[in-house]
Structures are given as structure tokens and as C-alpha cells.
Design an enzyme around this catalytic site. Sequence first.
Site, PDB file in Angstrom:
ATOM      1  N   ASN A   1       0.803  -1.010   0.041  1.00  0.00           N
ATOM      2  CA  ASN A   1      -0.322  -0.192  -0.606  1.00  0.00           C
ATOM      3  C   ASN A   1       0.469   1.506  -0.003  1.00  0.00           C
ATOM      4  O   ASN A   1       1.462   1.811   1.081  1.00  0.00           O
ATOM      5  CB  ASN A   1      -0.784   0.308   1.405  1.00  0.00           C
ATOM      6  CG  ASN A   1      -1.848   1.347   1.341  1.00  0.00           C
ATOM      7  OD1 ASN A   1      -1.488   2.255   1.280  1.00  0.00           O
ATOM      8  ND2 ASN A   1      -3.566   1.391   1.698  1.00  0.00           N
TER       9      ASN A   1
ATOM     10  N   GLU B   1      -3.781   2.682  -2.756  1.00  0.00           N
ATOM     11  CA  GLU B   1      -3.874   3.084  -2.458  1.00  0.00           C
ATOM     12  C   GLU B   1      -2.636   4.620  -3.406  1.00  0.00           C
ATOM     13  O   GLU B   1      -1.737   4.959  -2.625  1.00  0.00           O
ATOM     14  CB  GLU B   1      -3.587   3.846  -1.099  1.00  0.00           C
ATOM     15  CG  GLU B   1      -4.439   4.710  -0.298  1.00  0.00           C
ATOM     16  CD  GLU B   1      -3.920   4.777   1.168  1.00  0.00           C
ATOM     17  OE1 GLU B   1      -4.708   5.699   1.671  1.00  0.00           O
ATOM     18  OE2 GLU B   1      -4.629   3.385   1.975  1.00  0.00           O
TER      19      GLU B   1
ATOM     20  N   TYR C   1      -8.069  -3.346  -2.980  1.00  0.00           N
ATOM     21  CA  TYR C   1      -8.120  -2.379  -1.576  1.00  0.00           C
ATOM     22  C   TYR C   1      -9.091  -2.404  -1.455  1.00  0.00           C
ATOM     23  O   TYR C   1     -10.247  -1.653  -1.684  1.00  0.00           O
ATOM     24  CB  TYR C   1      -7.419  -1.299  -1.995  1.00  0.00           C
ATOM     25  CG  TYR C   1      -7.224  -0.053  -1.366  1.00  0.00           C
ATOM     26  CD1 TYR C   1      -6.907  -0.666   0.094  1.00  0.00           C
ATOM     27  CD2 TYR C   1      -7.634   1.015  -1.276  1.00  0.00           C
ATOM     28  CE1 TYR C   1      -6.571   0.766   0.872  1.00  0.00           C
ATOM     29  CE2 TYR C   1      -7.601   2.309  -0.211  1.00  0.00           C
ATOM     30  CZ  TYR C   1      -7.297   2.154   0.473  1.00  0.00           C
ATOM     31  OH  TYR C   1      -7.438   3.197   2.229  1.00  0.00           O
TER      32      TYR C   1
ATOM     33  N   ASP D   1      -4.356  -5.147   0.585  1.00  0.00           N
ATOM     34  CA  ASP D   1      -4.494  -4.322   1.806  1.00  0.00           C
ATOM     35  C   ASP D   1      -6.118  -4.653   1.682  1.00  0.00           C
ATOM     36  O   ASP D   1      -6.900  -3.955   1.433  1.00  0.00           O
ATOM     37  CB  ASP D   1      -4.562  -3.247   1.404  1.00  0.00           C
ATOM     38  CG  ASP D   1      -4.619  -2.275   2.614  1.00  0.00           C
ATOM     39  OD1 ASP D   1      -4.798  -3.002   4.178  1.00  0.00           O
ATOM     40  OD2 ASP D   1      -4.525  -0.901   2.868  1.00  0.00           O
TER      41      ASP D   1
ATOM     42  N   ASN E   1      -7.650  -4.489   4.700  1.00  0.00           N
ATOM     43  CA  ASN E   1      -8.748  -3.403   6.101  1.00  0.00           C
ATOM     44  C   ASN E   1      -8.727  -4.434   6.725  1.00  0.00           C
ATOM     45  O   ASN E   1      -9.892  -4.120   7.487  1.00  0.00           O
ATOM     46  CB  ASN E   1      -9.040  -2.305   5.149  1.00  0.00           C
ATOM     47  CG  ASN E   1      -8.227  -0.810   5.450  1.00  0.00           C
ATOM     48  OD1 ASN E   1      -7.448  -0.561   5.945  1.00  0.00           O
ATOM     49  ND2 ASN E   1      -8.610  -0.214   3.408  1.00  0.00           N
TER      50      ASN E   1
ATOM     51  N   ASP F   1       2.571   4.245   5.499  1.00  0.00           N
ATOM     52  CA  ASP F   1       2.331   3.997   6.557  1.00  0.00           C
ATOM     53  C   ASP F   1       2.401   2.271   6.866  1.00  0.00           C
ATOM     54  O   ASP F   1       2.207   1.580   7.935  1.00  0.00           O
ATOM     55  CB  ASP F   1       1.153   4.389   8.153  1.00  0.00           C
ATOM     56  CG  ASP F   1      -0.226   4.493   6.344  1.00  0.00           C
ATOM     57  OD1 ASP F   1       0.181   3.735   4.878  1.00  0.00           O
ATOM     58  OD2 ASP F   1      -0.873   5.320   6.559  1.00  0.00           O
ATOM     59  N   HIS F   2       2.728   1.391   5.638  1.00  0.00           N
ATOM     60  CA  HIS F   2       2.756   0.151   5.701  1.00  0.00           C
ATOM     61  C   HIS F   2       4.071  -0.098   4.752  1.00  0.00           C
ATOM     62  O   HIS F   2       4.355   0.660   4.541  1.00  0.00           O
ATOM     63  CB  HIS F   2       1.765  -0.238   4.175  1.00  0.00           C
ATOM     64  CG  HIS F   2       0.193  -0.038   4.480  1.00  0.00           C
ATOM     65  ND1 HIS F   2      -0.577  -1.285   4.768  1.00  0.00           N
ATOM     66  CD2 HIS F   2      -0.597   0.973   4.564  1.00  0.00           C
ATOM     67  CE1 HIS F   2      -1.915  -0.883   5.030  1.00  0.00           C
ATOM     68  NE2 HIS F   2      -2.160   0.172   5.150  1.00  0.00           N
TER      69      HIS F   2
END
Length: 258
Positions: free
Chosen positions: A7, A34, A106, A147, A149, A247-248
Site C-alpha cells: 500500500n 491506494e 484494496y 490491503d 483493511n 504507513d504500510h
Amino acid sequence: MKIATYNINGINGRLPVLLQWLKIASPDVVCLQELKAPDEKFPEQALLEAGYHSIWHGEKSWNGVAILSRYGEIKETRRGLDGDPEDLHSRYIEAFINGVVIGCLYLPNGNPCPGPKFDYKLKWIKRFSKHAKKLQSFDLPVALIGDYNIIPTDLDTYKPEKYVENALFRPEVRKQFSSLKKTGWVDALRKLYPGQRVYTFWDYLRHAFDRNAGLRLDHFLLNDSLSSRLKAAGVDKEVRGWPHSSDHAPVWILLDEL
């Protein structure tokens, strides 16, 4: 065959980080999420110069997915999911690469929960699960990567009690992920690290990376014919600590060749 997922959280703003990691890690195939870039802003030429062909489904806002390959031009087989013609978000793209069907996804975040975004997340998972069931009927190796989530279990978060009301950890979401796996999909990282806390995401706030206050959100689900080839897997955690990184962290698996 080394397949990775990342991501990137804004491909153009973090293109130098992506190119540096590609040079060091040398994955054969990469799923990106993303993108935060419309189709015309995707950095196709820069990736070609790095040795990767690409297909992508961009979007200006928070979404966008892409698949990169060092095997040459990519045969795209699908973009988007069936079941909701009004859902135009860029969250799924699929290709056939080196004998493997690769779906890059995603999955919606779903927060705040409860609410319309959480309802959309649950509906999207159901549509995705229906497509995953269809892929199980193929006599081909299949990997569903990206990802999600979703924090599947308590082992996948540094502090389960903190996420009790979070859409990523709600019982409804975890149940759907578990049900999906029971239809014949193998969670690659959990297969190789059954009792370990393996994280793939660290929030930008409160020095989460420095404290290793992480989550496992990025998953590889493999069908039986592909999971039998699983040789190794890991997280390139150090990339999360690079300046201006996502942040990943990139996550990868290594497969035996046929």
C-alpha cells in the site's frame, strides 16, 4: 517467483521510495494499493525504466490499484467486481502473469463504524467473496493479494482491546474473512508464522513504528495449488522507517517454480 504487495499511500509522492525498494528487493510481481492518482497521472514510464510493466486502475481520491511485473506485458483479466454497477471505486484489478492468476485488492476501510461506510465494507467483502468462489473453480494457481483493511485475529494487532469498535476488527468483518478462508484459501503469512505477531502497518501517530505498535492488514490468500508452492514470506519492515515512506511496509512471498 517473488510476489509482493505494498500500500504505497500516494504513488507519485512516494515514487522515489517505491523505486528504491524495487531496486533492493527485486520482486517479480508487485500489487500496489491506494495510488491516489487518476489514470493519466500513473508513473508508467518511470516504472518501465525500472524494469516493470504495469496495469492500473487509478482514482484521484483514496483508492487506486496496480499490478507491476518483470515478466513483460501483463494480461489484464478484470477490473472491478460484479454485483453493484454504481460502485465505480478503483479497488480491484486482476491479471494472469507467469501462469498465476493475481487479484490485487484494496478493501474499504469502513470507518466510522457503524454507518454507511461500514455497510459498504460488508457489502464489498460479500461481492469479493463471491468472485473468490468463482476463482476457486479455475484449474489455475490463484493469489488474492492486497490491503484487506482487516485485522483477522487478536494476534494481528499489538493491542486488541484498542480496536474493539474499529471497522477493521469488528466481529462481522473477522467472521467474513474467516469464512472466506474456509472456502479453500490459505493465509500465506499465517501459514509460515502461525504463532508470531507479524505486522505490516504502523500508524503515523504516537510513534507507532518506534514502539512496534503495528497491525497486520496486508494479506496473501492462496488457493491450494499455489499454497503448495509457498517457500517463504516476510515483511520488509525497514522500508516503513525510510523518510517519506508509506504507513504500510512491503510484504512478500516466495514461490517454488513449477
